[in-house]
Scaffold this motif. Sequence first.
Motif, mmCIF file in Angstrom:
data_model
loop_
_atom_site.group_PDB
_atom_site.id
_atom_site.type_symbol
_atom_site.label_atom_id
_atom_site.label_comp_id
_atom_site.label_asym_id
_atom_site.label_seq_id
_atom_site.Cartn_x
_atom_site.Cartn_y
_atom_site.Cartn_z
ATOM 1 N N LEU A 56 0.807 -1.223 0.000
ATOM 2 C CA LEU A 56 0.000 0.000 0.000
ATOM 3 C C LEU A 56 0.839 1.270 0.000
ATOM 4 O O LEU A 56 0.535 2.224 -0.738
ATOM 5 C CB LEU A 56 -0.930 0.005 1.222
ATOM 6 N N VAL A 57 1.892 1.305 0.814
ATOM 7 C CA VAL A 57 2.618 2.558 1.018
ATOM 8 C C VAL A 57 3.217 3.120 -0.279
ATOM 9 O O VAL A 57 3.042 4.316 -0.567
ATOM 10 C CB VAL A 57 3.709 2.376 2.094
ATOM 11 N N PRO A 58 3.914 2.331 -1.113
ATOM 12 C CA PRO A 58 4.457 2.920 -2.346
ATOM 13 C C PRO A 58 3.374 3.493 -3.261
ATOM 14 O O PRO A 58 3.558 4.573 -3.842
ATOM 15 C CB PRO A 58 5.186 1.738 -3.010
ATOM 16 N N VAL A 59 2.271 2.784 -3.410
ATOM 17 C CA VAL A 59 1.192 3.274 -4.277
ATOM 18 C C VAL A 59 0.610 4.572 -3.726
ATOM 19 O O VAL A 59 0.392 5.541 -4.467
ATOM 20 C CB VAL A 59 0.086 2.213 -4.410
ATOM 21 N N LEU A 60 0.382 4.620 -2.419
ATOM 22 C CA LEU A 60 -0.207 5.808 -1.808
ATOM 23 C C LEU A 60 0.759 6.994 -1.857
ATOM 24 O O LEU A 60 0.327 8.144 -1.982
ATOM 25 C CB LEU A 60 -0.610 5.512 -0.367
ATOM 26 N N LEU A 61 2.056 6.716 -1.773
ATOM 27 C CA LEU A 61 3.031 7.802 -1.902
ATOM 28 C C LEU A 61 2.982 8.415 -3.298
ATOM 29 O O LEU A 61 3.084 9.646 -3.457
ATOM 30 C CB LEU A 61 4.441 7.284 -1.599
ATOM 31 N N VAL A 62 2.841 7.583 -4.307
ATOM 32 C CA VAL A 62 2.729 8.097 -5.679
ATOM 33 C C VAL A 62 1.471 8.950 -5.828
ATOM 34 O O VAL A 62 1.505 10.045 -6.416
ATOM 35 C CB VAL A 62 2.703 6.929 -6.687
ATOM 36 N N VAL A 63 0.350 8.467 -5.295
ATOM 37 C CA VAL A 63 -0.901 9.234 -5.366
ATOM 38 C C VAL A 63 -0.760 10.561 -4.622
ATOM 39 O O VAL A 63 -1.197 11.607 -5.103
ATOM 40 C CB VAL A 63 -2.070 8.413 -4.792
ATOM 41 N N ALA A 64 -0.128 10.530 -3.437
ATOM 42 C CA ALA A 64 0.059 11.757 -2.661
ATOM 43 C C ALA A 64 0.959 12.746 -3.404
ATOM 44 O O ALA A 64 0.715 13.963 -3.391
ATOM 45 C CB ALA A 64 0.654 11.417 -1.296
#
Length: 292
Positions: A56-64
Amino acid sequence: MSITLVAVVLALVLGHVAPTLVASLRRYAWYDAWLHWLGESAGGAWQARYGIALALVPVLLVVALLQGLLDGPVYGLVGLLFDIAVLVYAWGPRDLDVDVEAVIDAHDAPSRRAAIARLGLTGETAALDGPALVEAVFANALRRWFGVLFWFLLLGPVGAMLYRLAVHSRASEVLPEQNRRGTQVLTTALEWPVAQLMTLAMALVGNFDTVFTAWREAGGTRFRLDTGFLPHAARASVRGELAEEAEEYAEEGMVQAMRDLPELRDAMSLVWRILLLWLATLAVFVIGGWVS
């Protein structure tokens, strides 16, 4: 907040106008491939209880990052389009009312069973059982609509993607056992406040005493990660509304109109009223100038 109103309306309209097209766009094969790669490459960390954070964290960092970068160009218009696109993508993946209408409009048993299966009821539970259908409608309303909407309101596109990917991960078959348990805890934690607010809205748009009593009896007053109070309150609310409807017909000396799947119809009507109350509340905050 005004972005949310526009995005939700757009998501609903697209779900009605082009349900097949929208459903085909809401694909998560890329995320499934990512989970599969982590299962082969991440080692012991992936096996742990909170290994889902690796996904989850890498994907959410890209979205952020995109959310921050796109907020400024063209007076925020690009950021607005990005917010709407993410919410529409995270919505669903199938539109709930379209699937409910398919169950009601089915003219034969095989097609009706297929339509009910899209609500998550299969096997023996796919029978035309009123309480089971009510539970399925509200479980899907939580996963498809309100969970995404709530976390979008709190965190923007990051929140919407967090909830959608967490729910998608919970249903994945590639997660190790401990990882799956951690994902279940995470998803329940994300859903608990949403279920509480849905129950509150249900009480406001329905019979408050009936919903409150059912909510309390099902343990809604206890602070624990369990959303079982929501289907309990929904069943009680639908049952109460159908009983009130029958009583009104009797008082007027009329024979109650025979409707196919009344529990399903009333459950979907109740979900619509809850959504409208949420959106009306958002609109009041926007008009009042309390939020932008």
